[in-house]
Every structure is written in C-alpha cells, then in structure tokens.
Design an enzyme around this catalytic site. Structure first.
Site, PDB file in Angstrom:
ATOM      1  N   GLY A  29      -5.729  -4.624   2.109  1.00  0.00           N
ATOM      2  CA  GLY A  29      -5.838  -5.643   3.152  1.00  0.00           C
ATOM      3  C   GLY A  29      -7.278  -5.972   3.451  1.00  0.00           C
ATOM      4  N   ASN A  30      -7.502  -6.718   4.522  1.00  0.00           N
ATOM      5  CA  ASN A  30      -8.866  -7.072   4.918  1.00  0.00           C
ATOM      6  C   ASN A  30      -8.948  -7.095   6.436  1.00  0.00           C
ATOM      7  OD1 ASN A  30      -8.400  -9.932   5.885  1.00  0.00           O
ATOM      8  ND2 ASN A  30      -7.633 -10.106   3.792  1.00  0.00           N
TER       9      ASN A  30
END
Ligand code: C5P
Length: 231
Positions: A29-30
């Site tokens: 993810g980020n």
C-alpha cells in the site's frame, strides 16, 4: 440560489491509495490519506455538481451527498473509472495508484517456514489509468475535462515545474495539480501547497492552504475551464 459553477455537471473523482494484495491478509500500500480527494469531492458538491467518489483506501470518511464507490486495487480502480468516465463532464485522478502489483496473489496466507528460502516478491506494472482516461476521451472526441495530480520532489521549484510540464504532456490531461513534496509534506497532512499547470499553456497557478482551500481553488479553476469549453 447563487450561481453554482458546476450545476448540471457530473464529476468523477478518485481518491485514497490502492492496496495490492499479496495473499488474503497482506497487501502493498501507500501513505495516501484520501484527504485531498475527499476535499475535492465536497468542493465539487458545493459547486453544484453530481459527484461520484471512487475511493481506494482512505483514512477519512467520504463526504455526505456524493455517490461512493469503494475499490481496493489499481485494476479495480481502472475498471470503475473507465465506466464512470463515460457519463462524466469532469474526471479527476486524485488517487495514489500503485505503479506495481505483485505478479501473483497467493490464495492462502503465505507461510513462514524455516526450511525454505526467504520469499522474493515479483512485481508487474499497473496500467496508467490517467493516461488511459485521456486516450478514451480523445478517441471519443469528447470535450470532457481530465485532471491529474502529481507529487514531485526536487530542491528547486523550477526543476519541479519543468519535470511536471513533461508529465502533463506525457499524460495528456487538461490540468495537472502539482505538489512539491518535501520529506514530511503532503501525505496525511492537512495543509497543501500546489501549482496548477494547464495543457492549454496558461500561466501556472499557485494555491496553498488547507486541503479544503486547495480543493476550492482547483474546483473553481475547473469551473472556468468548463465554461471556456462549453460556453
Ligand atoms: O506518473 P505519476 O504517478 O506521478 O502520475 C500521477 C497521476 O497519475 C495521478 O493523477 C494519479 O492518480 C495518476 N496515475 C494513474 N495510474 C497509475 C499511476 C498514476 O492514473 N498507474
């Protein structure tokens, strides 16, 4: 009511960060919080638009009065955006889309075992959704307005802007909202400072303030671009 600049317009906005699964419990993810996209959705709603918010992972709730479509991965986001764009006057890609995803998604939780080598994750490139939205718009010959975001690093604003100009051309969008990213800036923060570049080549427009302030300025700019295209 007072004149609403986006009355009668349909605006589709992507927000948040995609999550790319490795197995049923893990993902890549980020740090995107979704705050800027959510602020844009609220500003577009307040400007009178019918708003569709295509939300990847967000740390803030969606605003009231917008249609919410939740997605997880870049491929899901792509599918929903391409479908939603078909009846949109404006498309804004504010989501942080993972450039890569794991090549394989394990159907069961990847086990930690002492007798096997450390795992290696192979990544494959995700499609550039913004670029595709522009291509679809152009091949349909429509005058839909497509807006992208870019987070650029660099010590000099001039370098950041010339890099962003190149990105604007490459992506082909009408407006590119550029964040000059420092070490602790932008992600999850409430304040934002941007420059809006336009394909039509007008002067770069700076905007800063809360993400709500920036959203209001971006939506205002979109309103004036639209009234130029469909007077
Ligand atoms: O190339 P870069 O990731 O800097 O471009 C950012 C812009 O492109 C954002 O508007 C983002 O939503 C969009 N994007 C996309 N598909 C990708 C990567 C980025 O639409 N795979």
């Amino acid at each position: 009511p007072a004149h609403l600049p986006l009355a009668g317009r349909t605006v589709t906005i992507s927000a948040g960060g995609t999550r790319e699964p490795l197995d049923p419990v893990r993902f890549l993810g980020n740090r995107s919080s979704g705050k800027q996209g959510v602020a844009l959705a609220a500003a577009a709603r307040d400007a009178g638009a019918a708003v569709r918010l295509v939300a990847a992972h967000m740390e803030v709730p969606a605003p009231a009065g917008v249609e919410l479509i939740a997605v997880e991965t870049a491929l899901q986001l792509r599918e929903v955006m391409l479908a939603a764009a078909a009846d949109s006057d404006v498309v804004i890609m504010a989501a942080a889309v993972a450039d890569f995803r794991p090549a394989e998604v394990s159907g069961s939780k990847i086990k930690k075992r002492d007798d096997t080598a450390d795992p290696v994750i192979t990544l494959v490139r995700n499609p550039d959704i913004l670029h595709e939205l522009v291509a679809v718009r152009d091949s349909a010959g429509s005058s839909q307005l497509v807006v992208g975001f870019a987070a650029e690093t660099g010590d000099e604003l001039g370098d950041v802007l010339s890099y962003a100009e190149a990105k604007l051309k490459r992506k082909g969008c009408d407006l590119l909202v550029v964040n000059h990213v420092g070490a602790d800036k932008v992600f999850g923060q409430d304040h934002n400072s941007v420059v809006i570049l336009s394909r039509a080549g007008s002067e770069p427009q700076s905007a800063s303030g809360s993400k709500q302030d920036v959203a209001a300025i971006v939506i205002d700019r979109i309103g004036s671009e639209l009234s130029r295209v469909f007077p």
